[in-house]
Design a protein around this motif. Structure first.
Motif, short mmCIF file in Angstrom:
data_model
loop_
_atom_site.label_atom_id
_atom_site.label_comp_id
_atom_site.label_asym_id
_atom_site.label_seq_id
_atom_site.Cartn_x
_atom_site.Cartn_y
_atom_site.Cartn_z
N MET A 1 0.83 -1.18 0.00
CA MET A 1 0.00 0.00 0.00
C MET A 1 0.88 1.24 0.00
N GLY A 2 0.37 2.29 -0.57
CA GLY A 2 1.14 3.52 -0.66
C GLY A 2 0.89 4.47 0.50
N LEU A 3 1.74 5.47 0.57
CA LEU A 3 1.62 6.51 1.58
C LEU A 3 0.29 7.23 1.42
N ASN A 4 -0.37 7.51 2.53
CA ASN A 4 -1.64 8.25 2.58
C ASN A 4 -2.84 7.47 2.04
N VAL A 5 -2.73 6.18 1.84
CA VAL A 5 -3.84 5.41 1.27
C VAL A 5 -5.08 5.43 2.17
N PHE A 6 -4.90 5.59 3.48
CA PHE A 6 -6.04 5.62 4.40
C PHE A 6 -6.40 7.04 4.83
N ASP A 7 -5.80 8.04 4.22
CA ASP A 7 -6.11 9.41 4.60
C ASP A 7 -7.58 9.68 4.34
N GLY A 8 -8.22 10.35 5.26
CA GLY A 8 -9.65 10.62 5.16
C GLY A 8 -10.45 9.92 6.25
N ILE A 9 -9.84 8.92 6.93
CA ILE A 9 -10.55 8.27 8.04
C ILE A 9 -10.18 8.98 9.33
N ASN A 10 -11.15 9.06 10.27
CA ASN A 10 -10.92 9.74 11.54
C ASN A 10 -10.66 8.77 12.68
N LYS A 11 -11.45 7.70 12.73
CA LYS A 11 -11.31 6.72 13.80
C LYS A 11 -11.06 5.36 13.19
N LEU A 12 -10.14 4.62 13.79
CA LEU A 12 -9.78 3.30 13.29
C LEU A 12 -9.82 2.31 14.42
N THR A 13 -10.56 1.22 14.22
CA THR A 13 -10.59 0.11 15.17
C THR A 13 -10.15 -1.13 14.42
N ILE A 14 -9.08 -1.76 14.89
CA ILE A 14 -8.56 -2.97 14.27
C ILE A 14 -9.06 -4.15 15.07
N LYS A 15 -9.93 -4.96 14.45
CA LYS A 15 -10.57 -6.08 15.13
C LYS A 15 -10.07 -7.43 14.63
N GLU A 16 -9.44 -7.45 13.49
CA GLU A 16 -9.00 -8.71 12.89
C GLU A 16 -7.99 -9.42 13.77
N ASN A 17 -7.98 -10.73 13.70
CA ASN A 17 -7.07 -11.54 14.49
C ASN A 17 -5.76 -11.71 13.73
N ILE A 18 -4.94 -10.67 13.73
CA ILE A 18 -3.64 -10.72 13.07
C ILE A 18 -2.55 -10.61 14.12
N LYS A 19 -1.37 -11.10 13.80
CA LYS A 19 -0.26 -11.11 14.75
C LYS A 19 0.60 -9.86 14.67
N LYS A 20 0.80 -9.33 13.44
CA LYS A 20 1.67 -8.18 13.28
C LYS A 20 1.02 -7.15 12.37
N LEU A 21 1.07 -5.92 12.79
CA LEU A 21 0.64 -4.81 11.96
C LEU A 21 1.87 -4.38 11.17
N PRO A 22 1.85 -4.51 9.85
CA PRO A 22 3.05 -4.27 9.04
C PRO A 22 3.56 -2.84 9.11
N SER A 23 4.84 -2.69 8.83
CA SER A 23 5.47 -1.37 8.75
C SER A 23 4.75 -0.51 7.72
N ASN A 24 4.66 0.77 8.00
CA ASN A 24 4.07 1.76 7.10
C ASN A 24 2.57 1.59 6.85
N SER A 25 1.89 0.76 7.64
CA SER A 25 0.47 0.45 7.40
C SER A 25 -0.42 1.67 7.26
N PHE A 26 -0.27 2.63 8.16
CA PHE A 26 -1.13 3.81 8.16
C PHE A 26 -0.29 5.09 8.13
N LYS A 27 0.92 4.98 7.68
CA LYS A 27 1.85 6.11 7.65
C LYS A 27 1.27 7.27 6.84
#
Length: 82
Positions: A1-27
């Motif tokens: 994913m690219g830089l700013n791909v999630f820009d525009g969201i205000n609140k984020l809740t991560i509910k998925e059962n994942i082990k690692k949130l990757p580098s640069n995910s929401f940078k």
């Protein structure tokens, strides 16, 4: 994913059962003000939330063992709740 791909969201809740949130995910997601991680994440990758300059409230689960360097870089005013 690219830089700013999630820009525009205000609140984020991560509910998925994942082990690692990757580098640069929401940078660069400048509109993000509130982050809640509810899943069993054990690692937050480097610069995952770097340059999220509006982020002021962060809630992390007790399952987190590693917060890599720069995961929450470039912040001015924020709170972490566990």
């Amino acid at each position: 994913m690219g830089l700013n791909v999630f820009d525009g969201i205000n609140k984020l809740t991560i509910k998925e059962n994942i082990k690692k949130l990757p580098s640069n995910s929401f940078k660069g997601c400048n509109s993000l003000t509130e982050l809640t991680i509810l899943s069993a994440i054990s690692t937050i990758g480097s610069t995952a939330f770097d340059r999220c300059t509006s982020l002021t409230k962060i809630s992390l689960p007790s399952s987190i063992e590693i917060i890599e360097f720069g995961s929450f870089g470039h912040f001015l005013n924020w709170q972490i709740k566990r």
